[in-house]
Design a protein around this motif. Structure first.
Motif, PDB file in Angstrom:
ATOM      1  N   ARG A  59      47.068  38.095  50.573  1.00  0.00           N
ATOM      2  CA  ARG A  59      45.833  38.758  50.154  1.00  0.00           C
ATOM      3  C   ARG A  59      45.821  38.875  48.627  1.00  0.00           C
ATOM      4  O   ARG A  59      46.759  39.403  48.033  1.00  0.00           O
ATOM      5  N   ILE A  60      44.770  38.354  48.012  1.00  0.00           N
ATOM      6  CA  ILE A  60      44.571  38.497  46.575  1.00  0.00           C
ATOM      7  C   ILE A  60      43.685  39.712  46.364  1.00  0.00           C
ATOM      8  O   ILE A  60      42.602  39.807  46.962  1.00  0.00           O
ATOM      9  N   CYS A  61      44.138  40.656  45.557  1.00  0.00           N
ATOM     10  CA  CYS A  61      43.442  41.932  45.491  1.00  0.00           C
ATOM     11  C   CYS A  61      43.458  42.521  44.089  1.00  0.00           C
ATOM     12  O   CYS A  61      44.178  42.066  43.199  1.00  0.00           O
ATOM     13  N   SER A  62      42.635  43.544  43.923  1.00  0.00           N
ATOM     14  CA  SER A  62      42.568  44.282  42.675  1.00  0.00           C
ATOM     15  C   SER A  62      42.469  45.762  43.021  1.00  0.00           C
ATOM     16  O   SER A  62      41.994  46.128  44.098  1.00  0.00           O
ATOM     17  N   SER A  63      42.923  46.609  42.129  1.00  0.00           N
ATOM     18  CA  SER A  63      42.862  48.051  42.385  1.00  0.00           C
ATOM     19  C   SER A  63      42.530  48.783  41.094  1.00  0.00           C
ATOM     20  O   SER A  63      42.760  48.272  39.988  1.00  0.00           O
ATOM     21  N   ASN A  64      41.984  49.999  41.240  1.00  0.00           N
ATOM     22  CA  ASN A  64      41.672  50.800  40.069  1.00  0.00           C
ATOM     23  C   ASN A  64      42.717  51.892  39.874  1.00  0.00           C
ATOM     24  O   ASN A  64      43.690  51.984  40.631  1.00  0.00           O
ATOM     25  N   PHE A  65      42.519  52.740  38.861  1.00  0.00           N
ATOM     26  CA  PHE A  65      43.509  53.753  38.549  1.00  0.00           C
ATOM     27  C   PHE A  65      43.644  54.790  39.655  1.00  0.00           C
ATOM     28  O   PHE A  65      44.662  55.468  39.768  1.00  0.00           O
ATOM     29  N   ALA A  73      40.254  37.782  48.196  1.00  0.00           N
ATOM     30  CA  ALA A  73      40.399  36.566  48.993  1.00  0.00           C
ATOM     31  C   ALA A  73      41.631  36.686  49.875  1.00  0.00           C
ATOM     32  O   ALA A  73      42.571  37.425  49.548  1.00  0.00           O
ATOM     33  N   ILE A  74      41.609  35.991  50.987  1.00  0.00           N
ATOM     34  CA  ILE A  74      42.764  35.891  51.869  1.00  0.00           C
ATOM     35  C   ILE A  74      43.104  34.411  51.975  1.00  0.00           C
ATOM     36  O   ILE A  74      42.271  33.596  52.378  1.00  0.00           O
ATOM     37  N   THR A  90      50.091  34.516  29.729  1.00  0.00           N
ATOM     38  CA  THR A  90      48.849  35.182  30.132  1.00  0.00           C
ATOM     39  C   THR A  90      49.102  36.070  31.348  1.00  0.00           C
ATOM     40  O   THR A  90      49.637  35.597  32.357  1.00  0.00           O
ATOM     41  N   PRO A  91      48.729  37.353  31.282  1.00  0.00           N
ATOM     42  CA  PRO A  91      48.953  38.231  32.444  1.00  0.00           C
ATOM     43  C   PRO A  91      48.027  37.870  33.596  1.00  0.00           C
ATOM     44  O   PRO A  91      46.919  37.368  33.389  1.00  0.00           O
ATOM     45  N   ARG A  92      48.495  38.104  34.790  1.00  0.00           N
ATOM     46  CA  ARG A  92      47.686  37.818  35.969  1.00  0.00           C
ATOM     47  C   ARG A  92      46.646  38.918  36.173  1.00  0.00           C
ATOM     48  O   ARG A  92      46.975  40.109  36.154  1.00  0.00           O
ATOM     49  N   VAL A  93      45.416  38.504  36.329  1.00  0.00           N
ATOM     50  CA  VAL A  93      44.315  39.463  36.452  1.00  0.00           C
ATOM     51  C   VAL A  93      44.387  40.192  37.785  1.00  0.00           C
ATOM     52  O   VAL A  93      44.126  41.394  37.866  1.00  0.00           O
ATOM     53  N   PHE A  94      44.754  39.474  38.846  1.00  0.00           N
ATOM     54  CA  PHE A  94      44.769  40.046  40.184  1.00  0.00           C
ATOM     55  C   PHE A  94      46.187  40.132  40.728  1.00  0.00           C
ATOM     56  O   PHE A  94      47.075  39.403  40.297  1.00  0.00           O
ATOM     57  N   GLY A  95      46.380  41.008  41.684  1.00  0.00           N
ATOM     58  CA  GLY A  95      47.663  41.116  42.352  1.00  0.00           C
ATOM     59  C   GLY A  95      47.655  40.341  43.656  1.00  0.00           C
ATOM     60  O   GLY A  95      46.614  39.856  44.109  1.00  0.00           O
ATOM     61  N   ALA A  96      48.816  40.211  44.266  1.00  0.00           N
ATOM     62  CA  ALA A  96      48.935  39.515  45.549  1.00  0.00           C
ATOM     63  C   ALA A  96      49.877  40.309  46.445  1.00  0.00           C
ATOM     64  O   ALA A  96      50.885  40.851  45.977  1.00  0.00           O
ATOM     65  N   ALA A 183      34.155  43.687  55.073  1.00  0.00           N
ATOM     66  CA  ALA A 183      33.391  44.810  54.516  1.00  0.00           C
ATOM     67  C   ALA A 183      34.059  45.336  53.256  1.00  0.00           C
ATOM     68  O   ALA A 183      33.401  45.635  52.255  1.00  0.00           O
ATOM     69  N   ASN A 184      35.385  45.437  53.291  1.00  0.00           N
ATOM     70  CA  ASN A 184      36.126  45.877  52.111  1.00  0.00           C
ATOM     71  C   ASN A 184      35.940  44.906  50.956  1.00  0.00           C
ATOM     72  O   ASN A 184      35.761  45.302  49.796  1.00  0.00           O
ATOM     73  N   THR A 185      35.961  43.625  51.275  1.00  0.00           N
ATOM     74  CA  THR A 185      35.795  42.596  50.253  1.00  0.00           C
ATOM     75  C   THR A 185      34.409  42.666  49.617  1.00  0.00           C
ATOM     76  O   THR A 185      34.259  42.464  48.411  1.00  0.00           O
ATOM     77  N   MET A 186      33.386  42.969  50.431  1.00  0.00           N
ATOM     78  CA  MET A 186      32.011  42.961  49.955  1.00  0.00           C
ATOM     79  C   MET A 186      31.553  44.311  49.431  1.00  0.00           C
ATOM     80  O   MET A 186      30.455  44.423  48.879  1.00  0.00           O
ATOM     81  N   GLY A 187      32.374  45.354  49.615  1.00  0.00           N
ATOM     82  CA  GLY A 187      31.958  46.695  49.212  1.00  0.00           C
ATOM     83  C   GLY A 187      30.854  47.233  50.096  1.00  0.00           C
ATOM     84  O   GLY A 187      29.946  47.937  49.631  1.00  0.00           O
TER      85      GLY A 187
END
Length: 229
Positions: A59-65, A73-74, A90-96, A183-187
């Motif tokens: 799972r490729i994901c992002s999170s806030n503070f 994406a999966i 270059t730092p990776r924008v997203f986590g996995a 749903a989580n992916t699309m908000g």
């Protein structure tokens, strides 16, 4: 033959390398195993390696503070991640993280770049794959700004279908995806996503089963999306 070769052979990013090139990379690669939910790397990390999924899903994901996570994406077996391998420092924008129990084959960045330098004929395919991914990401951004709910969901399904089908723009494919995760992916809410999926399914463009979505023909879904624009 190194068992990692078979995994590298499935990776479309490396398709331009000759067999001996993939064999060499396989000898230098390391396979790591993760349990469902494990972090593979956090966003912002400086890890210079190309990762290829040998088994399971990532799972490729992002999170806030506040700790809220959004799934972007999966990726399934054969897919690759770690685009910054070609941009050292270059730092990776997203986590996995491991969406399921999975095995990931990692190729050190400096070794990959050196081998690609020996085989510059492989770069057109690399550029094609990265360009396709960039185009898809830009399309998703455009969707969120300009398109209605059904077009947004349909295009996200198209993106995932192409990712799971090696970038192919036609033919059938199938991938694991729950309504909750979409749903989580699309908000959105699960109920809202369910209504849209049922409408798209009624047109024969997708088939929904428990935890899985099948696309009979990616090109038909793409055509439908263009009609929505």
């Amino acid at each position: 033959m190194n068992k990692n070769v078979s995994f590298l052979d499935k990776c479309p990013l490396l398709a331009g390398l000759p067999g001996e090139g993939r064999e060499f990379l396989a000898q230098q690669a390391q396979c790591q195993y993760f349990s469902q939910g494990d972090s593979i790397y956090p966003s912002g990390s400086h890890q210079e390696r190309l990762s290829i999924i040998a088994e399971g899903q990532v799972r490729i994901c992002s999170s806030n503070f506040a700790g809220r996570e959004a799934t972007l994406a999966i990726l399934d077996s054969g897919a690759w991640f770690g685009d910054t391998v070609f941009c050292p420092g270059t730092p990776r924008v997203f986590g996995a993280s491991a969406h399921t129990d999975c095995a990931v084959v990692d190729i050190p960045g400096e070794i990959l770049r050196a081998k690609m330098k020996q085989h510059p004929e492989a770069y057109p395919i690399v550029l094609e794959q990265i360009s396709l991914r960039l185009w898809t990401v830009m399309s998703i951004i455009q969707d969120d700004v300009l398109r209605g709910t059904e077009a947004r969901i349909a295009r996200r399904l198209l993106f995932m279908a192409q990712m799971h089908n090696g970038g192919e723009k036609s033919g059938p494919t199938s991938f694991r995806l729950t309504k909750e995760l979409l749903a989580n992916t699309m908000g959105m809410t699960r109920q809202g996503v369910h209504r849209v999926l049922k409408n798209i399914e009624s047109k024969g463009l997708i088939e929904c089963s428990y935890g899985r979505i099948s696309v009979p023909d990616i090109s038909h879904l793409d055509t439908y999306i263009k009609l929505l624009d």
